[in-house]
Design a protein around this motif. Structure first.
Motif, PDB file in Angstrom:
ATOM      1  N   GLU A 165      37.880 -49.759 -12.098  1.00  0.00           N
ATOM      2  CA  GLU A 165      36.905 -50.790 -11.753  1.00  0.00           C
ATOM      3  C   GLU A 165      36.370 -50.668 -10.325  1.00  0.00           C
ATOM      4  O   GLU A 165      35.478 -51.424  -9.945  1.00  0.00           O
ATOM      5  N   GLU A 166      36.862 -49.702  -9.552  1.00  0.00           N
ATOM      6  CA  GLU A 166      36.245 -49.464  -8.244  1.00  0.00           C
ATOM      7  C   GLU A 166      34.795 -48.997  -8.403  1.00  0.00           C
ATOM      8  O   GLU A 166      33.965 -49.266  -7.549  1.00  0.00           O
ATOM      9  N   HIS A 167      34.522 -48.262  -9.478  1.00  0.00           N
ATOM     10  CA  HIS A 167      33.162 -47.740  -9.657  1.00  0.00           C
ATOM     11  C   HIS A 167      32.536 -48.072 -11.008  1.00  0.00           C
ATOM     12  O   HIS A 167      31.459 -47.588 -11.326  1.00  0.00           O
ATOM     13  N   HIS A 168      33.255 -48.842 -11.867  1.00  0.00           N
ATOM     14  CA  HIS A 168      32.718 -49.153 -13.200  1.00  0.00           C
ATOM     15  C   HIS A 168      33.034 -50.594 -13.556  1.00  0.00           C
ATOM     16  O   HIS A 168      33.862 -51.229 -12.913  1.00  0.00           O
ATOM     17  N   GLU A 169      32.420 -51.068 -14.639  1.00  0.00           N
ATOM     18  CA  GLU A 169      32.779 -52.364 -15.210  1.00  0.00           C
ATOM     19  C   GLU A 169      34.273 -52.363 -15.569  1.00  0.00           C
ATOM     20  O   GLU A 169      34.743 -51.400 -16.181  1.00  0.00           O
ATOM     21  N   PRO A 170      34.993 -53.429 -15.219  1.00  0.00           N
ATOM     22  CA  PRO A 170      36.419 -53.460 -15.593  1.00  0.00           C
ATOM     23  C   PRO A 170      36.611 -53.332 -17.102  1.00  0.00           C
ATOM     24  O   PRO A 170      35.773 -53.774 -17.885  1.00  0.00           O
ATOM     25  N   LEU A 171      37.712 -52.721 -17.511  1.00  0.00           N
ATOM     26  CA  LEU A 171      38.063 -52.614 -18.927  1.00  0.00           C
ATOM     27  C   LEU A 171      38.872 -53.842 -19.324  1.00  0.00           C
ATOM     28  O   LEU A 171      39.680 -54.344 -18.531  1.00  0.00           O
ATOM     29  N   THR A 172      38.673 -54.338 -20.549  1.00  0.00           N
ATOM     30  CA  THR A 172      39.482 -55.469 -21.012  1.00  0.00           C
ATOM     31  C   THR A 172      40.852 -54.964 -21.452  1.00  0.00           C
ATOM     32  O   THR A 172      41.056 -53.761 -21.645  1.00  0.00           O
ATOM     33  N   SER A 173      41.752 -55.913 -21.630  1.00  0.00           N
ATOM     34  CA  SER A 173      43.094 -55.552 -22.095  1.00  0.00           C
ATOM     35  C   SER A 173      43.021 -54.813 -23.434  1.00  0.00           C
ATOM     36  O   SER A 173      43.728 -53.837 -23.663  1.00  0.00           O
ATOM     37  N   ASP A 174      42.146 -55.266 -24.343  1.00  0.00           N
ATOM     38  CA  ASP A 174      42.019 -54.609 -25.654  1.00  0.00           C
ATOM     39  C   ASP A 174      41.477 -53.193 -25.520  1.00  0.00           C
ATOM     40  O   ASP A 174      41.925 -52.277 -26.217  1.00  0.00           O
ATOM     41  N   GLU A 175      40.499 -53.021 -24.648  1.00  0.00           N
ATOM     42  CA  GLU A 175      39.959 -51.676 -24.442  1.00  0.00           C
ATOM     43  C   GLU A 175      41.040 -50.739 -23.897  1.00  0.00           C
ATOM     44  O   GLU A 175      41.169 -49.593 -24.335  1.00  0.00           O
ATOM     45  N   ILE A 176      41.812 -51.240 -22.948  1.00  0.00           N
ATOM     46  CA  ILE A 176      42.879 -50.408 -22.389  1.00  0.00           C
ATOM     47  C   ILE A 176      43.907 -50.072 -23.468  1.00  0.00           C
ATOM     48  O   ILE A 176      44.380 -48.947 -23.565  1.00  0.00           O
ATOM     49  N   ALA A 177      44.222 -51.058 -24.308  1.00  0.00           N
ATOM     50  CA  ALA A 177      45.171 -50.800 -25.401  1.00  0.00           C
ATOM     51  C   ALA A 177      44.646 -49.702 -26.322  1.00  0.00           C
ATOM     52  O   ALA A 177      45.396 -48.806 -26.738  1.00  0.00           O
ATOM     53  N   ASP A 178      43.348 -49.743 -26.632  1.00  0.00           N
ATOM     54  CA  ASP A 178      42.764 -48.725 -27.511  1.00  0.00           C
ATOM     55  C   ASP A 178      42.812 -47.338 -26.863  1.00  0.00           C
ATOM     56  O   ASP A 178      43.114 -46.340 -27.523  1.00  0.00           O
ATOM     57  N   LEU A 179      42.486 -47.286 -25.564  1.00  0.00           N
ATOM     58  CA  LEU A 179      42.499 -46.006 -24.860  1.00  0.00           C
ATOM     59  C   LEU A 179      43.916 -45.443 -24.825  1.00  0.00           C
ATOM     60  O   LEU A 179      44.151 -44.257 -25.051  1.00  0.00           O
ATOM     61  N   PHE A 180      44.846 -46.317 -24.523  1.00  0.00           N
ATOM     62  CA  PHE A 180      46.245 -45.947 -24.441  1.00  0.00           C
ATOM     63  C   PHE A 180      46.717 -45.380 -25.789  1.00  0.00           C
ATOM     64  O   PHE A 180      47.412 -44.363 -25.853  1.00  0.00           O
ATOM     65  N   ASP A 181      46.308 -46.045 -26.867  1.00  0.00           N
ATOM     66  CA  ASP A 181      46.692 -45.607 -28.202  1.00  0.00           C
ATOM     67  C   ASP A 181      46.096 -44.222 -28.509  1.00  0.00           C
ATOM     68  O   ASP A 181      46.783 -43.325 -28.992  1.00  0.00           O
ATOM     69  N   LEU A 182      44.806 -44.076 -28.158  1.00  0.00           N
ATOM     70  CA  LEU A 182      44.140 -42.792 -28.419  1.00  0.00           C
ATOM     71  C   LEU A 182      44.757 -41.669 -27.594  1.00  0.00           C
ATOM     72  O   LEU A 182      45.178 -40.646 -28.130  1.00  0.00           O
ATOM     73  N   TYR A 183      44.815 -41.857 -26.276  1.00  0.00           N
ATOM     74  CA  TYR A 183      45.246 -40.754 -25.409  1.00  0.00           C
ATOM     75  C   TYR A 183      46.726 -40.443 -25.523  1.00  0.00           C
ATOM     76  O   TYR A 183      47.118 -39.293 -25.574  1.00  0.00           O
TER      77      TYR A 183
END
Lengths: 190, 190
Positions: A165-183
């Protein structure tokens, strides 16, 4: 009565450290904020370092409690891990004293502030390591080094919760969960 | 002849910036190191900022070349990506000017140094993003956001190459490749 007075000093000291940083917070200033004589503080704490250590230790205990409460044994490893990491990092992010110490390290590199934040990180890593080791033993996840995995998970979370979020729109908790699951759970391989 | 003189100035300026940081490197100091009059420098560069920008730009071009050369179209996505990230980060790690700028940011927070290192990071992210987008389109990896994936990959690599060794034995290139394969390509899910 003694407990109340000690707590009062701890609350005042945390407020002082959070406003002025470790280095600039003298025992005089803490005493004035707590509305007690300096001698009273010395009946509970030998010096500023000891008082600071007690405050940081209380914060670490609070983080551990939040982490423990985030784990529901009925739910899968990944769901628990995401909840724990997210809650712990949210707490750290909003913690005024931690914010001030981070600034202080950046501005004047106070050794005690640096050490305190490393202790916080070590506590989080230690908790994760135990939880990951348990998941490996129960064969809930692939065999891996719990120490390296704890390190990687925490770094990735800090990157997604703080750095992104220093350079982008903050990610929501759900978005982070999805990324975490994918990666980290499913992996990028087709 | 003019090219030689310009190159000579650039080499001397890079040496000066790498020794004293951006802020403390005056045009006088650079002129003395280059063994030319200050006026000679101003025939090539309007000011110190422009000279610094040229030097950092050359470094970014060098990083991009190393990245391009690290990609062998015959080899799988993951093997290429590991090689590129490892080479680029090794180069950055040993680059004296980058090391000095990192110290300078930590010690006195020079804005130009901060901006220069952000440009380096953006260049690496940009390169990764293109490479990842290509892999997604060719269905070599799962569908994902190339921007977020580039960010996650770089953060993870920086953590394994730089941060891990602050408190542990450094990991070898092979070990990092294995971790990368486990965490990000195969995933931890059983």
């Amino acid at each position: 009565m003694a407990v109340d007075r000690k707590d009062n000093i701890i609350v005042a000291a945390e407020k002082t450290f959070a406003s002025f940083g470790y280095k600039a917070s003298t025992m005089d200033l803490i005493a004035r904020t707590a509305n007690v004589g300096k001698g009273t503080i010395y009946t509970f704490f030998q010096n500023k370092e000891e008082l600071f250590y007690e405050i940081m230790n209380k914060f670490i205990q609070r983080l551990k409690k939040v982490a423990m409460n985030g784990i529901d044994p009925e739910e899968p490893f990944f769901v628990n891990l995401h909840r724990v990491l997210y809650k712990v990092l949210e707490l750290r992010k909003e913690h005024q004293l931690t914010i001030k110490l981070t600034q202080e390290i950046r501005d004047i590199g106070t050794r005690q502030a640096q050490q305190a934040l490393e202790n916080v990180e070590d506590a989080i890593l230690g908790f994760l390591e135990v939880y990951i080791r348990d998941a490996v033993e129960k064969k809930e996840i692939k065999a891996c080094s719990p120490k390296v995995t704890a390190f990687v998970l925490l770094k990735l979370y800090v990157a997604l919760v703080f750095d992104w979020e220093e350079h982008h729109e903050p990610l929501t908790s759900d978005e982070i969960a999805d990324l975490f699951d994918l990666y980290l759970m499913r992996g990028l391989r087709k």
